[in-house]
Each structure stands twice: as C-alpha cells, then as structure tokens.
Design a protein around this motif. Sequence first.
Motif, short mmCIF file in Angstrom:
data_model
loop_
_atom_site.label_atom_id
_atom_site.label_comp_id
_atom_site.label_asym_id
_atom_site.label_seq_id
_atom_site.Cartn_x
_atom_site.Cartn_y
_atom_site.Cartn_z
N ALA A 87 0.87 -1.19 0.00
CA ALA A 87 0.00 0.00 0.00
C ALA A 87 0.90 1.23 0.00
O ALA A 87 1.67 1.45 0.95
CB ALA A 87 -0.91 -0.01 1.23
N ARG A 352 -16.23 -0.14 10.13
CA ARG A 352 -15.26 -0.41 9.07
C ARG A 352 -13.88 -0.71 9.66
O ARG A 352 -13.21 -1.66 9.26
CB ARG A 352 -15.19 0.80 8.15
N TRP A 357 -17.38 -4.53 7.84
CA TRP A 357 -18.05 -3.80 6.78
C TRP A 357 -19.20 -4.59 6.21
O TRP A 357 -19.30 -5.80 6.35
CB TRP A 357 -17.12 -3.30 5.70
N SER A 362 -16.91 -8.44 -0.83
CA SER A 362 -16.29 -7.60 -1.84
C SER A 362 -14.77 -7.60 -1.73
O SER A 362 -14.08 -7.11 -2.60
CB SER A 362 -16.81 -6.17 -1.73
N LEU A 363 -14.23 -8.12 -0.65
CA LEU A 363 -12.79 -8.08 -0.46
C LEU A 363 -12.29 -9.48 -0.17
O LEU A 363 -12.86 -10.17 0.68
CB LEU A 363 -12.47 -7.17 0.73
N GLU A 382 -10.01 3.28 2.39
CA GLU A 382 -10.53 2.59 1.20
C GLU A 382 -9.48 2.57 0.09
O GLU A 382 -9.29 1.55 -0.57
CB GLU A 382 -11.78 3.29 0.68
N ALA A 383 -8.82 3.71 -0.10
CA ALA A 383 -7.84 3.80 -1.19
C ALA A 383 -6.64 2.88 -0.93
O ALA A 383 -6.12 2.26 -1.86
CB ALA A 383 -7.38 5.24 -1.36
N VAL A 385 -6.67 0.09 0.98
CA VAL A 385 -7.12 -1.31 0.88
C VAL A 385 -7.32 -1.70 -0.59
O VAL A 385 -6.97 -2.81 -1.00
CB VAL A 385 -8.41 -1.53 1.71
N ALA A 386 -7.82 -0.75 -1.40
CA ALA A 386 -8.04 -1.05 -2.82
C ALA A 386 -6.73 -1.41 -3.52
O ALA A 386 -6.70 -2.21 -4.45
CB ALA A 386 -8.68 0.15 -3.52
N GLN A 387 -5.60 -0.83 -3.05
CA GLN A 387 -4.31 -1.15 -3.66
C GLN A 387 -3.86 -2.59 -3.37
O GLN A 387 -3.01 -3.12 -4.05
CB GLN A 387 -3.21 -0.24 -3.10
N GLY A 389 -5.57 -5.40 -3.40
CA GLY A 389 -6.06 -6.39 -4.35
C GLY A 389 -6.15 -7.76 -3.72
O GLY A 389 -5.99 -7.90 -2.51
#
Length: 400
Positions: A87, A352, A357, A362-363, A382-383, A385-387, A389
Amino acid sequence: MTRNSEALVIGGGPVGLFAALSLLERGVSVEVFDAEGERAVRGYACGLHPETLRTFGRVGLMPSILDAAHRVDRVLIRNGAHVTATAEFGALGGPYPYALTLRQFDLEELLQQALERQGVKVRRHHAITHLYPRHGCVTASGHARLDGTTTSEREPGDPRATRPFRREADFVIGADGYFSACRRALGADLTAVRPARAFAVCEFNADLRKWQRDASVTFAGDGVNAYWPLGSELGRFTFQVWEDLDQPLTLERVRELIRQRAPWFAPNPEQLCWGGLATFEHRLARRFGEGRIWLAGDAAHSTSPIGFQSMNRGFCEGDELSRSIARALFEAGRPDEHFEQFEHEQQAEWLRLFGLWQNPASLPWDPSELAPCIPASGADFEALVAQLGPPSSAGALLLH
Ligand SMILES: Cc1cc2nc3c(=O)[nH]c(=O)nc-3n(C[C@H](O)[C@H](O)[C@H](O)COP(=O)(O)OP(=O)(O)OC[C@H]3O[C@@H](n4cnc5c(N)ncnc54)[C@H](O)[C@@H]3O)c2cc1C
C-alpha cells in the motif's frame, strides 16, 4: 452562573490537546483539564496517518511536526517472509502523501506548545468527576490536587489536599481516555467488539539505513506483527503475543521474537530503548455523545495498536466535533443535526475499522484481521485497501 468558556476539553492527551487547537482555530474559547501532572507516555501511538497530517496542516502544526518526524512511504503486507501486497501512501495525493512516525511523547510536547502559544495552558491535577447537562450549558465539577502528586503516587483514601472546582461551558469534549469519566457521565458503556489481544511493543537502535521508508505488517500463524522506522537508527516492532505477559521485555527476547516472527528483518537490534507488554481491547462506546457532551479518542474506543487507529481517528473526531460546536455556536439552524450526523458517521467508520463492513464478500482478505492494521481511516483507508487487491497465494492466511 456565567459560562467560563464556550467549550471544555476534559483530558490533555494527544486527542484533547488537538481538539482544543481545532476549537481555537474555529474561534471557540476553550479550557483544558487533565487529572494528572506532566504525562510520562513514551513511544505509544507513534504513527501519524496522512489524514491526520492534513488536519494538522489546517491548524498550522505541520512545520514543527515535519521538523521532528520521520517519513514513511509505504506499508508492505507480508505473509511470513513473502511480501504479498503493498500500500503506497503516494497514491493518496494531497499535500502529505505519506505517513509520519513521531513518538507520542514528542507529539504531545508539540501540541502543548502550540496551545500555549495561543494562550491556553492545560490545567493539570484537575480531575473532572461529574458533568451536569442543563438547558443551554454543561456544568463540570471535580477536584484539583493542591500538592501536585499524581493519582498513581497516591493510595486510595490518601488525605492529601484537594479543592473542589466547577466550570460551566456550552459544550464538553471528553478526551479523557480509556477510563473516561465523561463516558460514565453519559452512561455510554464500551461494548466489546471482539476479544482483547496482547502485544509486545519495543523500540530499539540498530543499523537501519536500508529500512527507513517502508513499514511492514506481517501475518503468520503465530499472530500479526508490525515494523515501523522511527528515523535515524531507531525502529519499532509490535508483536502479538500469548504468553509470558509478566516477563519483562529484554533485548534478547526482542532479538528472539524478530528471528522467529520476522526473519526477513536483517538488522540486529543493538540496544532496547523501550519495551512493554500491553493488552489492547477492541471496544466501541454505544454512543459518542448526547446534547452538549461528546467523546473523542480512547474515551470512545480502543483497538489493536498496529494501525495507530485509536489516536488518529481521535484527531478526526476532535476536529469534527470542533466544527459541529462552532456551527452550533455561531450559525443559525438546528445544531442537533450536526451532532447526529457526527454520531452516525463515527459509528459507521468504526464498524469499518473493526473490519465489520457491510459487504465482506467484496474483499478477498479477512477484513477483521486486515482492517485494524491499516494506518488510515475514511477515504484513505478505502484507497489503501483497494491497492492491496487479492492476496497472492502466499497470503492465504488472510483469506476468509
Ligand atoms: C504501553 C502502551 C503502548 C501503546 N502503544 C500503542 C501503539 O503502538 N499504537 C497505538 O495506536 N496506540 C498505542 N497505545 C495507545 C495510545 O497511547 C492511545 O490510543 C492514545 O494515547 C489515545 O489518546 P487520547 O488522548 O484519546 O487518550 P489518553 O492518551 O489516554 O489521554 C487521556 C488524558 O485524560 C486524562 N484524564 C483521565 N481521566 C480524567 C478526568 N476524570 N479528568 C480530567 N482528565 C482526565 C488522563 O490523565 C490523560 O492525560 C499504547 C498505549 C500504551 C499504554
């Protein structure tokens, strides 16, 4: 009785000190009370999230913080020796696309100095015991110690002199930590979200020249651990532990923990600067406040130390509360609305951060293990965690 100030902040820890600065910046007059004398915290929560830096920037704190702190650019997520995801704080954009490390003691010094420059001195040895909400204001009462001893230096029932005091204000921010008297006054218990976990926290000197910019969070069968560089030759490890909680943490034990649990970490600690074992609860207050009394920081929640979330989220809460208080004092409209929104947003945010969540599917990571380890909240969380993958096969431990 006339009001002494527009807001009282109860608790002169990091969250209370910052909440007071944020109130002042919004034109709200404030007094700060702390039950104890000078604080003796050490490293403790030594990480500052990017969102915290943006919030600090708004009140002019960043030049002094940048002078004193150490920059960290990314967090490597490992499973044993393998890096399974990264991250990057740089992807968050904004004026401070990085995290900083700064020992909590040094941070508190800087916050206190900033407050004093604005003419507000923390009134130490002033313990609040009761809060009485009335129509249009809150009365806080407590006792001030006259001899300067701290609570830990006294036996229960010690007759050393105290004097009662009373203050009146429009609003109270309770930033009085885990045993919060403000939370008690609200009747808002802390609810356990999941069982407590014990951690060994240590700071050490070593040759860390190649270990300065990356933090690491390692998941393995024997629990989670985290490495954060603190600048120069200083580093910090936090290990989840199960046994020997009453054994002191020695240099030899730290070396052994690193060999067993973080074998990828090449430097050999030369000196233990500070170490301790502590149990961290995962708890959330049933509510953050009501009417004119609101909680921020450890008074409202506690969690794993790995992601520094309790303190950093406390800064966001203090800032949001100061905004709601300023609006209630200076703007027309229904003041309750801002506080209701605050309550709603904080409860949702903490679900969260505890990994609860709404759509776990979704994860692909196990949210309850991963979430408390992310050094961020809100949109930054969120940004980051999105990295991450989907974890590679070496990350299977974290899968549902
Ligand atoms: C050994 C240890 C290691 C830690 N390590 C980490 C870590 O690695 N990562 C991490 O994220 N966190 C860590 N923490 C937790 C971190 O220190 C807290 O999250 C942080 O201090 C919370 O700040 P706060 O201002 O909300 O509360 P506090 O720092 O607890 O401050 C509350 C203040 O309120 C005052 N007070 C209490 N009652 C009253 C009253 N009735 N009237 C007036 N004043 C009152 C207290 O004297 C205190 O000064 C650690 C804590 C400990 C003890």
